[in-house]
Design an enzyme around this catalytic site. Structure first.
Site, short mmCIF file in Angstrom:
data_model
loop_
_atom_site.label_atom_id
_atom_site.label_comp_id
_atom_site.label_asym_id
_atom_site.label_seq_id
_atom_site.Cartn_x
_atom_site.Cartn_y
_atom_site.Cartn_z
N GLY A 47 1.19 -1.50 -0.29
CA GLY A 47 -0.21 -0.36 -0.30
C GLY A 47 0.57 1.57 0.32
N ARG B 151 19.74 10.31 -1.73
CA ARG B 151 21.06 10.90 -1.34
C ARG B 151 21.71 10.96 -0.62
NH1 ARG B 151 17.66 16.45 -2.96
NH2 ARG B 151 18.11 16.54 -5.37
N GLY C 130 3.59 -6.89 4.58
CA GLY C 130 4.05 -7.90 3.36
C GLY C 130 4.76 -7.54 3.19
N THR D 222 3.72 3.17 5.55
CA THR D 222 2.58 2.74 5.44
C THR D 222 1.59 3.34 6.22
OG1 THR D 222 0.81 0.87 6.49
CG2 THR D 222 2.68 0.34 7.57
N ILE D 223 0.21 3.60 6.23
CA ILE D 223 -0.63 4.30 7.02
C ILE D 223 -0.91 3.59 8.45
CG2 ILE D 223 -1.14 6.23 4.55
CD1 ILE D 223 -3.84 4.55 4.77
N ASP D 224 -0.88 3.09 8.35
CA ASP D 224 -1.54 2.25 9.17
C ASP D 224 -1.14 2.36 11.04
OD1 ASP D 224 -4.04 0.89 7.69
OD2 ASP D 224 -3.17 -0.26 6.94
N ASP E 284 0.91 0.01 11.86
CA ASP E 284 0.64 -0.87 12.71
C ASP E 284 1.69 -2.06 12.16
OD1 ASP E 284 0.93 -1.74 10.07
OD2 ASP E 284 -0.67 -3.15 9.95
N GLY F 8 -8.71 1.08 8.20
CA GLY F 8 -7.62 -0.05 9.50
C GLY F 8 -8.43 -1.31 8.85
N ARG F 9 -7.83 -2.24 8.70
CA ARG F 9 -9.12 -3.34 8.52
C ARG F 9 -8.43 -4.28 9.78
NH1 ARG F 9 -6.83 -3.61 2.71
NH2 ARG F 9 -5.44 -3.86 2.97
N ALA G 98 -14.76 12.36 18.53
CA ALA G 98 -15.94 11.11 18.53
C ALA G 98 -16.63 11.11 19.67
CB ALA G 98 -15.01 10.30 17.34
N LYS H 68 -27.61 18.05 22.42
CA LYS H 68 -25.78 17.93 21.54
C LYS H 68 -26.78 17.77 20.20
CE LYS H 68 -21.57 15.50 22.56
NZ LYS H 68 -20.37 14.03 22.80
N GLU I 63 -12.41 0.34 9.46
CA GLU I 63 -13.20 -0.48 8.66
C GLU I 63 -12.77 -2.24 8.58
OE1 GLU I 63 -9.43 -0.46 5.73
OE2 GLU I 63 -10.88 -0.77 4.47
N GLN J 91 -7.38 9.05 2.53
CA GLN J 91 -6.83 8.88 2.87
C GLN J 91 -5.09 7.90 2.36
OE1 GLN J 91 -9.72 6.07 6.57
NE2 GLN J 91 -10.21 6.67 5.02
P1 ADP Z 1 1.86 -3.92 3.26
O1 ADP Z 1 3.38 -4.32 2.47
O2 ADP Z 1 1.69 -2.32 2.66
O3 ADP Z 1 1.75 -4.45 3.90
P2 ADP Z 1 1.40 -6.72 0.97
O4 ADP Z 1 0.69 -6.89 2.19
O5 ADP Z 1 0.44 -6.15 -0.22
O6 ADP Z 1 1.83 -5.38 1.82
O7 ADP Z 1 2.28 -6.56 0.37
C1 ADP Z 1 3.33 -6.42 -0.81
C2 ADP Z 1 3.81 -7.30 -1.21
O8 ADP Z 1 4.23 -8.38 -0.76
C3 ADP Z 1 3.49 -8.62 -2.05
O9 ADP Z 1 2.16 -8.23 -3.22
C4 ADP Z 1 4.18 -9.68 -2.14
O10 ADP Z 1 4.94 -9.22 -3.21
C5 ADP Z 1 5.26 -9.21 -0.94
N1 ADP Z 1 4.64 -10.64 0.49
C6 ADP Z 1 3.81 -10.50 0.64
N2 ADP Z 1 4.12 -11.43 2.46
C7 ADP Z 1 4.90 -12.37 1.61
C8 ADP Z 1 5.04 -14.05 1.91
N3 ADP Z 1 5.21 -14.38 2.29
N4 ADP Z 1 6.33 -14.15 0.73
C9 ADP Z 1 6.82 -13.13 -0.32
N5 ADP Z 1 6.38 -12.26 -0.41
C10 ADP Z 1 5.59 -11.45 0.55
#
Ligand code: ADP
Length: 324
Positions: free
Chosen positions: A11, A25, A104, A127-129, A131, A172-173, A188, A215, A224, A256
């Site tokens: 994301g 740089r 990910g 990441t905006i989350d 997390d 925010g999943r 809120a 109020k 979400e 967002q």
């Molecule tokens: P984020 O980094 O924002 O959490 P994603 O969860 O979509 O985004 O992960 C980004 C990319 O990282 C995925 O599309 C995939 O190519 C790679 N990735 C995520 N999990 C794995 C995994 N277990 N093994 C290999 N590549 C991964």
């Protein structure tokens, strides 16, 4: 180390460009060749590379999104895809890789590093989350919550003019951190997040209380991924038992993710971009660079991906007291 590469993955988040600029740089300052990879792991597999110089990252510090593009790559999840990526990196002579992304992307980076031991990999939390473990704030979070606050302030004007009840859904999943912080900032009436159980009856009691003391305007912030559903579902459940106020639902969605990064995000991204290159040069590998209590911190990528599921109880209590 003579040659590093940088990519953005998963994301997008405001401030990723500022991080790319800092990596490029700082690398050039140390006399390294710096390669930009287009579209994350897809670009690694396709060999979509650009040699970066100082002007390739001119005038991007204030721009949202990522000039290197980002992608989700199914092929990188497979060993075959990663073999192509490793082959391309080997051919180019890349010794260090900076991955700007979320959990990910870090999982992918760690697997890549385990399969290609000559390569050092460092992650930057983009990441905006917010997390990720190992940093107080991720790049993009500050901008995203400020975007939410600006939008909800506008909604509040109409909510109080018409005495309406608004359910505002924010991103925010899995994590409610955008909802919690922006919810406190907009005053809120309730903040519904995945980390806590949502009780619709309790929410209705709160709304009745606010309604009795006349109020003007009610705002409920819904992450979400809340356990009771999205904003539309929750609004539906509430309306069935509480019909004293006209109810509206707003889903803020992708606004967002966009926009010029805030000053906080630009500075954080610049610092972490700089530190990522220093870390690679100093022999760090398979870590994320973050900032904890103002200091640079290194966290193994495998730990950084663990979601923070415990939200600060005081923040939750404080939000409730403020809505009384
Ligand atoms: P984020 O980094 O924002 O959490 P994603 O969860 O979509 O985004 O992960 C980004 C990319 O990282 C995925 O599309 C995939 O190519 C790679 N990735 C995520 N999990 C794995 C995994 N277990 N093994 C290999 N590549 C991964």
């Amino acid at each position: 180390m003579k040659h590093i590469a940088v990519l953005t993955s998963g994301g997008d988040a405001p401030g990723m460009n500022a991080a790319i600029r800092a990596v490029v740089r700082t690398g050039l300052y140390h006399g390294l060749t710096v390669t930009g990879v287009v579209a994350g792991y897809e670009g690694l597999i396709n060999g979509d590379f650009r040699q970066m110089n100082s002007s390739s990252v001119g005038n991007i510090i204030g721009r949202g999104g990522t000039v290197l593009k980002t992608a989700r790559s199914k092929r990188f999840m497979e060993a075959d895809g990663r073999r192509n990526a490793i082959e391309n990196l080997r051919k180019l002579g890349v010794e260090g890789l900076v991955v700007i992304g979320g959990d990910g992307s870090f999982r992918g980076a760690d697997i890549l590093a385990s399969e290609f031991p000559e390569l050092r990999v460092v992650g930057i939390p983009g990441t905006i989350d917010n997390d990720l473990v190992g940093t107080d704030f991720t790049i993009g979070y500050d901008t995203a919550i400020n975007t939410v606050v600006e939008a909800v302030d506008n909604i509040r004007d109409t909510a109080s003019s018409h005495n309406r009840l608004f359910f505002v859904e924010v991103m925010g999943r899995d994590a409610g951190l955008i909802a919690l912080r922006s919810g406190i900032a907009v005053g809120a009436e309730a903040i519904l997040i995945p980390e806590t159980k949502t009780h619709v009856d309790r929410l209705i009691t709160q709304l009745e209380r606010g309604w009795k003391r006349q109020k003007s305007g009610h705002i409920i912030i819904v992450a979400e991924g809340d356990d009771a559903g999205g904003a539309f579902q929750i609004a539906d459940m509430v309306q069935k038992k509480f019909d004293k106020l006209e109810t509206k639902v707003v889903v803020l969605g992708h606004i967002q993710r966009g926009g010029n990064p805030s000053c906080m995000d630009r500075v954080l991204a610049t610092r972490l971009g700089y530190e990522a290159v220093e870390a690679l040069i100093n022999g760090q590998n398979r870590v994320m660079v973050g900032q904890i209590s103002g200091k640079v911190a290194y966290t193994p990528l495998t730990n950084a991906v663990k979601h923070i599921m415990d939200v600060n109880d005081t923040m939750l209590l404080m939000a409730e007291i403020m809505a009384l």
